[in-house]
Motif scaffolding. Structure first.
Motif, PDB file in Angstrom:
ATOM      1  N   LYS A 164      10.429  -9.084   2.295  1.00  0.00           N
ATOM      2  CA  LYS A 164      10.895  -9.981   1.219  1.00  0.00           C
ATOM      3  C   LYS A 164       9.724 -10.449   0.350  1.00  0.00           C
ATOM      4  N   ASP A 165       8.621 -10.817   0.982  1.00  0.00           N
ATOM      5  CA  ASP A 165       7.445 -11.259   0.221  1.00  0.00           C
ATOM      6  C   ASP A 165       6.899 -10.114  -0.636  1.00  0.00           C
ATOM      7  N   ALA A 166       6.851  -8.916  -0.072  1.00  0.00           N
ATOM      8  CA  ALA A 166       6.351  -7.751  -0.813  1.00  0.00           C
ATOM      9  C   ALA A 166       7.261  -7.440  -2.003  1.00  0.00           C
ATOM     10  N   GLU A 167       8.559  -7.502  -1.777  1.00  0.00           N
ATOM     11  CA  GLU A 167       9.498  -7.245  -2.875  1.00  0.00           C
ATOM     12  C   GLU A 167       9.294  -8.247  -4.004  1.00  0.00           C
ATOM     13  N   ASP A 168       9.104  -9.509  -3.652  1.00  0.00           N
ATOM     14  CA  ASP A 168       8.857 -10.528  -4.678  1.00  0.00           C
ATOM     15  C   ASP A 168       7.559 -10.253  -5.427  1.00  0.00           C
TER      16      ASP A 168
ATOM     17  N   TRP B  39       0.835  -1.202   0.000  1.00  0.00           N
ATOM     18  CA  TRP B  39       0.000   0.000   0.000  1.00  0.00           C
ATOM     19  C   TRP B  39       0.873   1.256   0.000  1.00  0.00           C
ATOM     20  N   LYS B  40       1.922   1.235   0.809  1.00  0.00           N
ATOM     21  CA  LYS B  40       2.790   2.401   0.951  1.00  0.00           C
ATOM     22  C   LYS B  40       3.766   2.552  -0.223  1.00  0.00           C
ATOM     23  N   VAL B  41       4.260   1.448  -0.738  1.00  0.00           N
ATOM     24  CA  VAL B  41       5.281   1.496  -1.790  1.00  0.00           C
ATOM     25  C   VAL B  41       4.669   1.674  -3.181  1.00  0.00           C
ATOM     26  N   GLN B  42       3.501   1.124  -3.399  1.00  0.00           N
ATOM     27  CA  GLN B  42       2.864   1.197  -4.714  1.00  0.00           C
ATOM     28  C   GLN B  42       1.470   1.814  -4.623  1.00  0.00           C
ATOM     29  N   PRO B  43       1.382   3.116  -4.298  1.00  0.00           N
ATOM     30  CA  PRO B  43       0.057   3.742  -4.144  1.00  0.00           C
ATOM     31  C   PRO B  43      -0.773   3.691  -5.423  1.00  0.00           C
ATOM     32  N   GLN B  44      -0.127   3.670  -6.569  1.00  0.00           N
ATOM     33  CA  GLN B  44      -0.851   3.640  -7.843  1.00  0.00           C
ATOM     34  C   GLN B  44      -1.510   2.284  -8.111  1.00  0.00           C
TER      35      GLN B  44
END
Length: 149
Positions: free
Chosen positions: A117-121, A67-72
Motif C-alpha cells: 500500500k505504501d509503495a502504491e501510494d 525496485w521491482k515495479v519501477q526499474p527505470q
C-alpha cells in the motif's frame, strides 16, 4: 507502592525514568517492588524493539517493491535504504535474539501488505507483486552498478 498498571504506564512513557525509579527502590532495599518495575521495563523495551523491527521490515519491503515495479526509477537512495533497513534489523536481532527468522515470518504477510500500500501510494500505480521471498528481502543484491568494484 506502585501497582503493575503503574509500572506498565511508567515503562511505556519513559524507559529512563523507570530505570531511575527501580534504582531508587533498590537503594531503599525494596527489591520486590524494584523487580516488578524491571519486569515492566523489560516488557516495554521488548515491544519497542519489535515495533522497530516491524517498521524496518516494512521499509525494506517497500524499497524492494519499488525496485521491482519501477526499474527505470531505481536510485542510490533505494539501494542505501535497503542496505540500511537490513543492517537495522540485524542490529536488533543481535540485541534481542528472539527477533529471529520465526518472529519475522510471523509478521511477514502483514508487513508485506502495508509495504504494498505504501509503495502504491509512493509510485502512483498498482503493484502487481503478490509476495516477496526471504531471499529477495534479505539476500538478493540491489545495486546500480554492474560487476565487482
Amino acid at each position: 507502592m506502585l501497582t503493575k498498571q503503574d509500572w506498565d504506564w511508567l515503562a511505556v512513557c519513559s524507559h529512563y525514568q523507570t530505570a531511575v525509579t527501580v534504582q531508587t527502590l533498590l537503594k531503599e532495599g525494596k527489591s520486590m517492588e524494584a523487580t516488578a518495575g524491571l519486569e515492566s521495563l523489560i516488557e516495554a523495551m521488548g515491544r519497542t524493539e519489535r515495533r522497530a523491527v516491524k517498521s524496518q521490515l516494512i521499509r525494506l519491503m517497500l524499497h524492494i517493491i519499488k525496485w521491482k515495479v519501477q526499474p527505470q526509477k531505481r536510485s542510490s537512495s533505494w539501494t542505501i535504504s535497503i542496505r540500511s533497513a537490513r543492517r537495522e534489523i540485524e542490529d536488533s536481532q543481535e540485541e534481542m535474539p528472539s527477533l529471529n527468522r520465526d518472529f519475522l515470518e510471523s509478521i511477514w504477510e502483514k508487513c508485506f501488505q502495508i509495504a504494498v500500500k505504501d509503495a502504491e501510494d509512493e509510485m502512483g500505480l498498482k503493484c502487481h507483486l503478490t509476495s516477496l521471498s526471504w531471499s529477495e528481502v534479505f539476500e538478493d543484491e540491489y545495486t546500480l552498478y554492474e560487476g565487482d568494484l
